[in-house]
Motif scaffolding. Structure first.
Motif, PDB file in Angstrom:
ATOM      1  N   ASN A  35      70.758  52.462  33.246  1.00  0.00           N
ATOM      2  CA  ASN A  35      72.064  53.092  33.378  1.00  0.00           C
ATOM      3  C   ASN A  35      72.789  53.261  32.053  1.00  0.00           C
ATOM      4  O   ASN A  35      73.935  53.701  32.038  1.00  0.00           O
ATOM      5  N   THR A  36      72.153  52.903  30.963  1.00  0.00           N
ATOM      6  CA  THR A  36      72.825  52.927  29.677  1.00  0.00           C
ATOM      7  C   THR A  36      72.457  54.169  28.875  1.00  0.00           C
ATOM      8  O   THR A  36      73.281  55.036  28.643  1.00  0.00           O
ATOM      9  N   LEU A  37      71.233  54.260  28.420  1.00  0.00           N
ATOM     10  CA  LEU A  37      70.742  55.446  27.722  1.00  0.00           C
ATOM     11  C   LEU A  37      69.709  56.117  28.615  1.00  0.00           C
ATOM     12  O   LEU A  37      68.660  55.530  28.908  1.00  0.00           O
ATOM     13  N   THR A  38      69.993  57.321  29.028  1.00  0.00           N
ATOM     14  CA  THR A  38      69.107  58.001  29.980  1.00  0.00           C
ATOM     15  C   THR A  38      68.634  59.367  29.503  1.00  0.00           C
ATOM     16  O   THR A  38      67.689  59.915  30.053  1.00  0.00           O
ATOM     17  N   THR A  39      69.292  59.919  28.468  1.00  0.00           N
ATOM     18  CA  THR A  39      69.029  61.290  28.051  1.00  0.00           C
ATOM     19  C   THR A  39      68.783  61.355  26.555  1.00  0.00           C
ATOM     20  O   THR A  39      69.489  60.698  25.780  1.00  0.00           O
ATOM     21  N   GLY A  40      67.796  62.132  26.155  1.00  0.00           N
ATOM     22  CA  GLY A  40      67.474  62.282  24.749  1.00  0.00           C
ATOM     23  C   GLY A  40      67.600  63.718  24.282  1.00  0.00           C
ATOM     24  O   GLY A  40      67.440  64.662  25.060  1.00  0.00           O
ATOM     25  N   TYR A  41      67.928  63.867  22.991  1.00  0.00           N
ATOM     26  CA  TYR A  41      67.946  65.166  22.327  1.00  0.00           C
ATOM     27  C   TYR A  41      67.202  64.999  21.011  1.00  0.00           C
ATOM     28  O   TYR A  41      67.521  64.105  20.215  1.00  0.00           O
ATOM     29  N   LEU A  52      64.860  60.074  29.362  1.00  0.00           N
ATOM     30  CA  LEU A  52      64.207  59.052  28.539  1.00  0.00           C
ATOM     31  C   LEU A  52      63.216  58.256  29.379  1.00  0.00           C
ATOM     32  O   LEU A  52      63.455  57.113  29.769  1.00  0.00           O
ATOM     33  N   THR A  53      62.080  58.892  29.628  1.00  0.00           N
ATOM     34  CA  THR A  53      60.960  58.230  30.291  1.00  0.00           C
ATOM     35  C   THR A  53      60.240  57.341  29.282  1.00  0.00           C
ATOM     36  O   THR A  53      60.541  57.364  28.074  1.00  0.00           O
ATOM     37  N   ALA A  54      59.288  56.569  29.746  1.00  0.00           N
ATOM     38  CA  ALA A  54      58.498  55.724  28.847  1.00  0.00           C
ATOM     39  C   ALA A  54      57.809  56.573  27.782  1.00  0.00           C
ATOM     40  O   ALA A  54      57.774  56.201  26.597  1.00  0.00           O
ATOM     41  N   ALA A  55      57.271  57.726  28.183  1.00  0.00           N
ATOM     42  CA  ALA A  55      56.602  58.608  27.222  1.00  0.00           C
ATOM     43  C   ALA A  55      57.602  59.173  26.215  1.00  0.00           C
ATOM     44  O   ALA A  55      57.292  59.297  25.015  1.00  0.00           O
ATOM     45  N   ALA A  56      58.813  59.509  26.681  1.00  0.00           N
ATOM     46  CA  ALA A  56      59.833  60.045  25.776  1.00  0.00           C
ATOM     47  C   ALA A  56      60.277  58.993  24.764  1.00  0.00           C
ATOM     48  O   ALA A  56      60.474  59.304  23.581  1.00  0.00           O
ATOM     49  N   TRP A  57      60.423  57.745  25.210  1.00  0.00           N
ATOM     50  CA  TRP A  57      60.772  56.666  24.282  1.00  0.00           C
ATOM     51  C   TRP A  57      59.693  56.528  23.197  1.00  0.00           C
ATOM     52  O   TRP A  57      60.010  56.325  22.019  1.00  0.00           O
ATOM     53  N   GLU A  58      58.446  56.660  23.568  1.00  0.00           N
ATOM     54  CA  GLU A  58      57.367  56.561  22.592  1.00  0.00           C
ATOM     55  C   GLU A  58      57.451  57.694  21.575  1.00  0.00           C
ATOM     56  O   GLU A  58      57.287  57.477  20.365  1.00  0.00           O
ATOM     57  N   ASP A  59      57.749  58.912  22.051  1.00  0.00           N
ATOM     58  CA  ASP A  59      57.903  60.046  21.140  1.00  0.00           C
ATOM     59  C   ASP A  59      59.081  59.841  20.193  1.00  0.00           C
ATOM     60  O   ASP A  59      58.994  60.145  18.992  1.00  0.00           O
ATOM     61  N   ILE A  60      60.191  59.335  20.735  1.00  0.00           N
ATOM     62  CA  ILE A  60      61.379  59.103  19.914  1.00  0.00           C
ATOM     63  C   ILE A  60      61.071  58.090  18.815  1.00  0.00           C
ATOM     64  O   ILE A  60      61.443  58.270  17.644  1.00  0.00           O
ATOM     65  N   ARG A  61      60.399  57.016  19.162  1.00  0.00           N
ATOM     66  CA  ARG A  61      60.090  55.992  18.169  1.00  0.00           C
ATOM     67  C   ARG A  61      59.173  56.533  17.080  1.00  0.00           C
ATOM     68  O   ARG A  61      59.319  56.177  15.905  1.00  0.00           O
ATOM     69  N   LYS A  62      58.253  57.408  17.437  1.00  0.00           N
ATOM     70  CA  LYS A  62      57.390  58.023  16.424  1.00  0.00           C
ATOM     71  C   LYS A  62      58.204  58.910  15.491  1.00  0.00           C
ATOM     72  O   LYS A  62      57.972  58.934  14.283  1.00  0.00           O
ATOM     73  N   GLN A  63      59.163  59.637  16.060  1.00  0.00           N
ATOM     74  CA  GLN A  63      60.031  60.473  15.243  1.00  0.00           C
ATOM     75  C   GLN A  63      60.824  59.635  14.239  1.00  0.00           C
ATOM     76  O   GLN A  63      60.991  60.016  13.085  1.00  0.00           O
ATOM     77  N   LEU A  64      61.320  58.498  14.705  1.00  0.00           N
ATOM     78  CA  LEU A  64      62.149  57.657  13.846  1.00  0.00           C
ATOM     79  C   LEU A  64      61.357  57.014  12.718  1.00  0.00           C
ATOM     80  O   LEU A  64      61.885  56.827  11.617  1.00  0.00           O
ATOM     81  N   GLU A  65      60.123  56.671  12.960  1.00  0.00           N
ATOM     82  CA  GLU A  65      59.368  55.891  11.971  1.00  0.00           C
ATOM     83  C   GLU A  65      58.454  56.725  11.084  1.00  0.00           C
ATOM     84  O   GLU A  65      57.843  56.193  10.155  1.00  0.00           O
ATOM     85  N   THR A  66      58.382  58.046  11.314  1.00  0.00           N
ATOM     86  CA  THR A  66      57.406  58.869  10.606  1.00  0.00           C
ATOM     87  C   THR A  66      58.074  59.946   9.762  1.00  0.00           C
ATOM     88  O   THR A  66      58.678  60.880  10.303  1.00  0.00           O
ATOM     89  N   THR A  92      66.065  65.560  10.337  1.00  0.00           N
ATOM     90  CA  THR A  92      65.812  64.870  11.604  1.00  0.00           C
ATOM     91  C   THR A  92      67.128  64.603  12.300  1.00  0.00           C
ATOM     92  O   THR A  92      68.097  64.181  11.673  1.00  0.00           O
ATOM     93  N   TRP A  93      67.159  64.846  13.609  1.00  0.00           N
ATOM     94  CA  TRP A  93      68.343  64.498  14.397  1.00  0.00           C
ATOM     95  C   TRP A  93      67.881  63.995  15.752  1.00  0.00           C
ATOM     96  O   TRP A  93      67.352  64.749  16.560  1.00  0.00           O
ATOM     97  N   VAL A  94      68.081  62.719  15.988  1.00  0.00           N
ATOM     98  CA  VAL A  94      67.750  62.083  17.253  1.00  0.00           C
ATOM     99  C   VAL A  94      69.051  61.617  17.889  1.00  0.00           C
ATOM    100  O   VAL A  94      69.846  60.911  17.260  1.00  0.00           O
ATOM    101  N   LEU A  95      69.280  62.005  19.138  1.00  0.00           N
ATOM    102  CA  LEU A  95      70.492  61.635  19.850  1.00  0.00           C
ATOM    103  C   LEU A  95      70.105  61.093  21.214  1.00  0.00           C
ATOM    104  O   LEU A  95      69.412  61.763  21.986  1.00  0.00           O
ATOM    105  N   LEU A  96      70.540  59.875  21.516  1.00  0.00           N
ATOM    106  CA  LEU A  96      70.252  59.222  22.787  1.00  0.00           C
ATOM    107  C   LEU A  96      71.581  58.899  23.461  1.00  0.00           C
ATOM    108  O   LEU A  96      72.447  58.247  22.863  1.00  0.00           O
TER     109      LEU A  96
END
Length: 304
Positions: A35-41, A52-66, A92-96
């Motif tokens: 109920n806290t972070l549910t949507t990603g951009y 923000l599914t499990a797969a989306a979280w994995e993609d976001i983390r790759k974006q942040l670290e690469t 890069t722009w990641v918004l959760l």
């Protein structure tokens, strides 16, 4: 909401090793759940928002670290990617966030400047927010703890934590509607007034917690000079590692109330000390519904 922001004179290549840690610090402090972070951009992943599914979280983390690109000077200026980057003005722009139609008040945003080889005055920005109920449930010490934990690894120029308006949509319309309350309660900040792209070594307003990094802290004379010039009993100056400092204006963020003779004297004193380094002029187009005089009066609310 309470917003925590840091401005950094680095591009994504230098910041990528830190971003996983920063995101994890935030998630740990807010005890993230469904109920806290549910949507990603992320405009490099998808054109539209995504759950923000499990797969989306994995993609976001790759974006942040690469780090994905080198310096723009090494690209062909007529290439598609060069044109895209320079037009949108960020790498890069990641918004959760929470749901667009039912915002939770929690948000994580990371936006980096373009990676030019030449020295740039532009800054990258990382910010998080928590709803006001976070203060009610956990107290201001928890918010301060979160701000310090986020600050620890970051090579920031400046940063701040304080009460901030939240605009999920209709910002220009809402600002004009709440104009009187904005003047009455000077402790509320308006996000996005001085953007990281224009900020340089200037300071983005006065807030409850104010973080100063080496360039700005040295310019104002260092922690000892600040202590000697700040006499309000609610103000503390705390030295941090790496030539940084935190200036706290009280035990908790305050909105103030000019009609009840609550003008936030600690904020006003600190603003007078910082005036030569405050962002010099307000981009008045950000204040639709305000005259230029009204916008300037709000921007200088702690000085005049």
């Amino acid at each position: 909401m309470v917003r925590i922001v840091f401005y950094l004179r680095h591009d994504h290549r230098a910041l990528a090793p830190l971003m996983q840690q920063v995101l994890d610090v935030y998630l740990r402090h807010i005890e993230n759940d469904a109920n806290t972070l549910t949507t990603g951009y992320d405009f490099d992943l998808r054109e539209e928002s995504f759950p923000l599914t499990a797969a989306a979280w994995e993609d976001i983390r790759k974006q942040l670290e690469t780090p994905r690109i080198g310096f723009l000077e090494d690209m062909e200026e007529d290439s598609l990617w060069f044109r895209i980057l320079t037009k949108r003005a960020f790498e890069t722009w990641v918004l959760l966030t929470g749901d667009t139609f039912d915002p939770s008040g929690y948000e994580f945003s990371y936006r980096t400047r373009l990676p030019w080889r030449e020295t740039s005055s532009e800054l990258s920005e990382v910010s998080v927010s928590v709803p006001l109920r976070f203060l009610a449930d956990h107290g201001p010490d928890k918010a301060r703890e979160l701000a310090l934990a986020l600050a620890a690894p970051l090579p920031f120029v400046t940063g701040h934590t304080g009460l901030s308006l939240s605009f999920t949509r209709g910002r220009s319309r809402l600002l004009s509607i709440i104009k009187d309350n904005l003047f009455r309660h000077p402790g509320w900040g308006v996000p996005g007034v001085a953007t990281a792209l224009r900020l340089g070594n200037h300071i983005d307003d006065v807030h409850w917690l104010n973080f100063l990094g080496p360039p700005v802290l040295e310019a104002v004379g260092g922690p000892q000079a600040l202590r000697s010039r700040l006499s309000d009993p609610d103000t503390t100056v705390e030295e941090l590692s790496g030539g940084r400092a935190l200036i706290s204006l009280g035990a908790a963020p305050l909105a103030g109330n000019t009609k009840l003779d609550e003008p936030l004297p600690a904020y006003r004193e600190f603003a007078r000390v910082l005036e030569p380094w405050l962002y010099p002029d307000l981009p008045f187009t950000a204040f639709d519904g305000f005259t230029e005089e009204e916008a300037r009066r709000w921007w200088r609310r702690f000085l005049d």
